[in-house]
Design a protein around this motif. Structure first.
Motif, mmCIF file in Angstrom:
data_model
loop_
_atom_site.group_PDB
_atom_site.id
_atom_site.type_symbol
_atom_site.label_atom_id
_atom_site.label_comp_id
_atom_site.label_asym_id
_atom_site.label_seq_id
_atom_site.Cartn_x
_atom_site.Cartn_y
_atom_site.Cartn_z
ATOM 1 N N THR A 1 0.825 -1.202 0.000
ATOM 2 C CA THR A 1 0.000 0.000 0.000
ATOM 3 C C THR A 1 0.861 1.254 0.000
ATOM 4 O OG1 THR A 1 -1.745 -1.182 1.183
ATOM 5 C CG2 THR A 1 -1.840 1.201 1.234
ATOM 6 N N GLU A 2 1.985 1.196 0.679
ATOM 7 C CA GLU A 2 2.904 2.342 0.702
ATOM 8 C C GLU A 2 3.600 2.526 -0.640
ATOM 9 O OE1 GLU A 2 5.691 1.842 3.851
ATOM 10 O OE2 GLU A 2 4.147 1.843 5.408
ATOM 11 N N LYS A 3 3.862 1.435 -1.343
ATOM 12 C CA LYS A 3 4.633 1.504 -2.584
ATOM 13 C C LYS A 3 3.795 1.902 -3.796
ATOM 14 C CE LYS A 3 8.042 -1.828 -1.045
ATOM 15 N NZ LYS A 3 8.609 -3.147 -1.219
ATOM 16 N N VAL A 4 2.504 1.581 -3.785
ATOM 17 C CA VAL A 4 1.658 1.825 -4.964
ATOM 18 C C VAL A 4 1.623 3.302 -5.358
ATOM 19 C CG1 VAL A 4 -0.720 1.755 -5.814
ATOM 20 C CG2 VAL A 4 0.283 -0.264 -4.761
ATOM 21 N N PRO A 5 1.367 4.231 -4.434
ATOM 22 C CA PRO A 5 1.347 5.645 -4.854
ATOM 23 C C PRO A 5 2.687 6.116 -5.420
ATOM 24 C CG PRO A 5 0.385 5.419 -2.666
ATOM 25 C CD PRO A 5 0.996 4.098 -3.030
ATOM 26 N N HIS A 6 3.770 5.639 -4.835
ATOM 27 C CA HIS A 6 5.103 6.016 -5.319
ATOM 28 C C HIS A 6 5.305 5.532 -6.752
ATOM 29 C CE1 HIS A 6 9.380 6.810 -5.399
ATOM 30 N NE2 HIS A 6 9.605 5.555 -5.709
ATOM 31 N N HIS A 7 4.937 4.284 -7.009
ATOM 32 C CA HIS A 7 5.102 3.733 -8.352
ATOM 33 C C HIS A 7 4.165 4.417 -9.345
ATOM 34 C CE1 HIS A 7 8.014 0.793 -7.176
ATOM 35 N NE2 HIS A 7 7.208 0.232 -6.310
ATOM 36 N N SER A 8 2.974 4.795 -8.891
ATOM 37 C CA SER A 8 2.039 5.514 -9.759
ATOM 38 C C SER A 8 2.625 6.871 -10.156
ATOM 39 C CB SER A 8 0.694 5.710 -9.065
ATOM 40 O OG SER A 8 0.087 4.464 -8.824
ATOM 41 N N ASP A 9 3.237 7.560 -9.186
ATOM 42 C CA ASP A 9 3.873 8.849 -9.477
ATOM 43 C C ASP A 9 5.020 8.673 -10.466
ATOM 44 O OD1 ASP A 9 2.148 10.136 -7.775
ATOM 45 O OD2 ASP A 9 3.575 10.239 -6.102
ATOM 46 N N HIS B 1 5.568 8.876 -18.300
ATOM 47 C CA HIS B 1 4.703 9.237 -19.422
ATOM 48 C C HIS B 1 4.959 10.685 -19.849
ATOM 49 C CE1 HIS B 1 2.323 5.650 -19.938
ATOM 50 N NE2 HIS B 1 2.154 5.571 -18.632
ATOM 51 N N THR B 2 5.140 11.569 -18.882
ATOM 52 C CA THR B 2 5.438 12.970 -19.192
ATOM 53 C C THR B 2 6.750 13.080 -19.953
ATOM 54 O OG1 THR B 2 4.265 13.700 -17.211
ATOM 55 C CG2 THR B 2 5.839 15.246 -18.178
ATOM 56 N N ILE B 3 7.762 12.372 -19.505
ATOM 57 C CA ILE B 3 9.069 12.409 -20.178
ATOM 58 C C ILE B 3 8.971 11.832 -21.583
ATOM 59 C CG2 ILE B 3 11.407 11.446 -20.133
ATOM 60 C CD1 ILE B 3 11.253 11.739 -17.036
ATOM 61 N N GLN B 4 8.181 10.769 -21.760
ATOM 62 C CA GLN B 4 7.999 10.189 -23.096
ATOM 63 C C GLN B 4 7.370 11.213 -24.041
ATOM 64 O OE1 GLN B 4 5.693 6.686 -22.105
ATOM 65 N NE2 GLN B 4 7.414 5.350 -22.610
ATOM 66 N N HIS B 5 6.349 11.933 -23.560
ATOM 67 C CA HIS B 5 5.701 12.949 -24.392
ATOM 68 C C HIS B 5 6.672 14.086 -24.725
ATOM 69 C CE1 HIS B 5 1.681 11.296 -24.453
ATOM 70 N NE2 HIS B 5 1.729 11.114 -23.140
ATOM 71 N N GLN B 6 7.460 14.493 -23.748
ATOM 72 C CA GLN B 6 8.428 15.566 -23.987
ATOM 73 C C GLN B 6 9.489 15.124 -24.988
ATOM 74 O OE1 GLN B 6 9.709 16.375 -19.994
ATOM 75 N NE2 GLN B 6 8.144 17.938 -19.666
#
Length: 57
Positions: free
Chosen positions: A21-29, A35-40
């Motif tokens: 549960t602690e790791k999921v938000p980190h991995h989502s971020d 994805h942002t870097i791929q678009h850039q």
């Protein structure tokens, strides 16, 4: 209490769930940043191609 067995280690399920549960938000971020870097990077490649075409003409 349910136990999670991994080889010789036995971990209580609640502990494992809390850890995940602690790791999921980190991995989502991290995934959102990727994805942002791929678009850039894609936008950068498009800019380079456009500049090349302008210089060639």
């Amino acid at each position: 209490m349910i136990l999670f067995e991994l080889g010789e280690r036995t971990i209580p399920t609640e502990e494992k769930i809390d850890s995940l549960t602690e790791k999921v938000p980190h991995h989502s971020d991290q995934l959102a940043c990727m994805h942002t870097i791929q678009h850039q990077a894609n936008d950068h490649d498009i800019d380079i191609r456009m500049i090349k075409n302008i210089l060639i003409q």
